[in-house]
Motif scaffolding. Structure first.
Motif, PDB file in Angstrom:
ATOM      1  N   PRO A   1      59.766  47.622 -79.487  1.00  0.00           N
ATOM      2  CA  PRO A   1      58.630  48.122 -78.700  1.00  0.00           C
ATOM      3  C   PRO A   1      59.069  48.960 -77.505  1.00  0.00           C
ATOM      4  O   PRO A   1      58.417  49.959 -77.186  1.00  0.00           O
ATOM      5  CB  PRO A   1      57.927  46.823 -78.259  1.00  0.00           C
TER       6      PRO A   1
ATOM      7  N   CYS B   1      52.559  45.627 -78.571  1.00  0.00           N
ATOM      8  CA  CYS B   1      53.564  46.261 -77.706  1.00  0.00           C
ATOM      9  C   CYS B   1      53.798  47.716 -78.082  1.00  0.00           C
ATOM     10  O   CYS B   1      54.478  48.446 -77.360  1.00  0.00           O
ATOM     11  CB  CYS B   1      54.891  45.500 -77.789  1.00  0.00           C
TER      12      CYS B   1
ATOM     13  N   GLN C   1      58.009  53.154 -76.462  1.00  0.00           N
ATOM     14  CA  GLN C   1      57.133  53.429 -75.327  1.00  0.00           C
ATOM     15  C   GLN C   1      57.311  54.881 -74.885  1.00  0.00           C
ATOM     16  O   GLN C   1      58.408  55.432 -74.960  1.00  0.00           O
ATOM     17  CB  GLN C   1      57.462  52.483 -74.166  1.00  0.00           C
TER      18      GLN C   1
END
Length: 512
Positions: A153, A406, A157
């Motif tokens: 995750p 996430c 991002q």
């Protein structure tokens, strides 16, 4: 495993020896100390149990006939708090050996009739060590996979590529237990002949002795590493010398996007190298996405082409996460592919649009992603689960939602994955949703999941016939399943021979 000459170098395995004969204790301790084991002895069974409460031993050698309790009682009490210790029972005479059912019930690895020669006992201990080594390897691989999953995750991002690269390098160094290393990528390799906008031609982050900018690295370090770097660019495989290991970041398995260098440790075995290779694939996808996203933000003219490449990377991520689930339980390999297929066919039969069908396809592939966090001992248990174990299994839908939440690319699937074990009558888990409270996609996946489970061999039972599986679906209408969706799914199954042929590859891949 032979005796070393000094007896000083330890092999990393611990032995507790329990016997009420101090002469036997002394002789066995000297023998196994010389073989490189770390050995502790006790002649009191109760004190030995107290000590084993405080410290885990890899192997326990113990006499069968002792006071105040015999060896089988010692093992029985040990198993109440420790099921990992390998046990070898020692007997003075063959007639005094523990019964076979006792050996099985207490998970005793073997017994040894005492004599002046320890060859046979050494072989038994060596056999235990081989099993322990395999267990450690599996545990390490599982732990490594969990660490990789937790890092995924963060990779995806949206943040500057230098920050993403720094996080990736730190994760690598944590896996190998090192301090020195660098990540070097050339973004132009990700975009073929497109003009590179918004990024430097070289992105470099370093740690430890490599904590410097790219120009300093090229001036101070590159000359000493030039040969191994060039070998990586040409051969596109992991490269090692006495000090460093270089891992290629390959786009589509062909184009070198960049490389990660980590210091080479003595304990960098094949298992760790395999984990790093798996991680490299995830890293390449994440960096590729990051580069493309940066270019999209910098140049809207290339939006259409870049979005298509991001979509391909998205599907690569879906496939990678699905494979992580398969790696946890080879027995159900192909299950997610079949569930996704059945759910898509059901959605088509219900007249859903393209976006809906795409969403339910991904939801089907990832519906069991939460099982990554379930212990292999529970996931692959051949018999029935006890109440505590079943409670752990029941957490996997929520764990799946947490994993997907996430990652912004999957945040619209969290509720679907979380609800795929809910029942239409409200008796499911984890939230006891009822009827239309359950997302429609989850109701479809629940039918597909249950049908494929019934049609597949599992650890604890053989598969059902098509007719029996259909009857189970019919009996579950209105209780376990949405009745209208079951009726539509039964229409899908009318052409089951064609479906089975189309899904044959999923069973073949499970056997590889």
């Amino acid at each position: 495993m032979r005796k070393n000459k000094t007896g000083r170098e330890k092999n990393g395995y611990t032995i507790m020896i329990l016997d009420d004969d101090i002469y036997i204790l002394d002789a066995l301790k000297q023998n196994f100390n010389a073989l490189g084991y770390w050995v502790e002895t006790q002649n009191d069974p109760l004190k030995a149990l107290e000590r084993m409460h405080q410290m885990h031993y890899d192997i326990l050698l113990l006499d069968f006939i002792m006071q105040p309790i015999c060896g089988d009682v010692v093992v029985s009490r040990l198993r109440e708090f420790d099921d990992r210790t390998f046990v070898i029972m020692l007997t003075g005479h063959k007639e005094l050996a523990p019964p076979l059912n006792t050996i099985r019930e207490l998970d005793i690895q073997g017994y040894y009739e005492k004599s002046d020669r320890y060859d046979q006992l050494e072989l038994l201990v060596e056999s235990c060590v081989k099993s322990i080594k395999q267990i450690r390897t599996i545990s390490r691989y599982q732990q490594g996979l969990s660490e990789i999953l937790s890092a995924i995750p963060r990779m995806h991002q949206t943040m500057p590529i230098e920050e993403t690269s720094r996080n990736i390098l730190n994760d690598y160094l944590r896996l190998v237990g090192g301090e020195n290393g660098f990540l070097w990528i050339r973004p132009e390799a990700a975009v073929n002949n497109s003009t590179l906008i918004g990024l430097d031609s070289d992105v470099f982050v370093g740690s430890g002795i490599f904590h410097k900018n790219f120009r300093q690295f090229m001036t101070e370090n590159y000359c000493q590493m030039k040969e191994i770097v060039q070998n990586l660019m040409e051969e596109k495989v992991i490269q090692c010398n006495e000090e460093w290991m270089l891992l290629p970041l390959l786009k589509s398995g062909e184009v070198v996007l960049g490389m990660i260098c980590v210091e080479r440790k003595e304990n960098m075995d094949a298992t760790l190298r395999a984990l790093l290779a798996v991680y490299s694939e995830q890293v390449t996808t994440a960096l590729h996405n990051n580069i493309l996203t940066t270019m999209i933000n910098a140049n809207n003219k290339s939006l259409k082409e870049a979005n298509q490449q991001i979509r391909e990377s998205y599907m690569q991520t879906v496939e990678a996460m699905r494979l992580l689930v398969d790696a946890k339980d080879l027995y159900t390999r192909g299950h997610s592919d079949r569930v996704a297929f059945y759910a898509v066919e059901l959605a088509k039969k219900a007249g859903k649009d393209t976006n809906y069908i795409q969403r339910i396809h991904i939801g089907g592939l990832l519906h069991d992603i939460g099982k990554i966090g379930v212990s292999d001992n529970i996931l692959c248990k051949p018999g029935s689960l006890d109440e505590k174990e079943f409670a752990v299994i029941k957490r996997h839908p929520e764990m799946g939602k947490q994993i997907l939440s996430c990652m912004t690319m999957f945040d619209n699937l969290g509720d679907v994955v979380c609800a795929h074990h809910e029942r239409y009558d409200g008796g499911g888990y984890p939230n006891g949703l009822k009827g239309t409270e359950i997302p429609e996609e989850a109701r479809m996946i629940a039918i597909a999941d249950s049908f494929d489970a019934m049609m597949s061999d599992r650890h604890y039972r053989k598969k059902l016939s098509l007719e029996s599986s259909i009857q189970e679906l019919i009996q579950g209408k209105g209780t376990q399943f949405d009745s209208q969706l079951v009726d539509l799914f039964l229409q899908v199954l009318e052409d089951y021979d064609t479906i089975a042929e189309r899904l044959q590859w999923t069973h073949e891949s499970a056997q590889e």
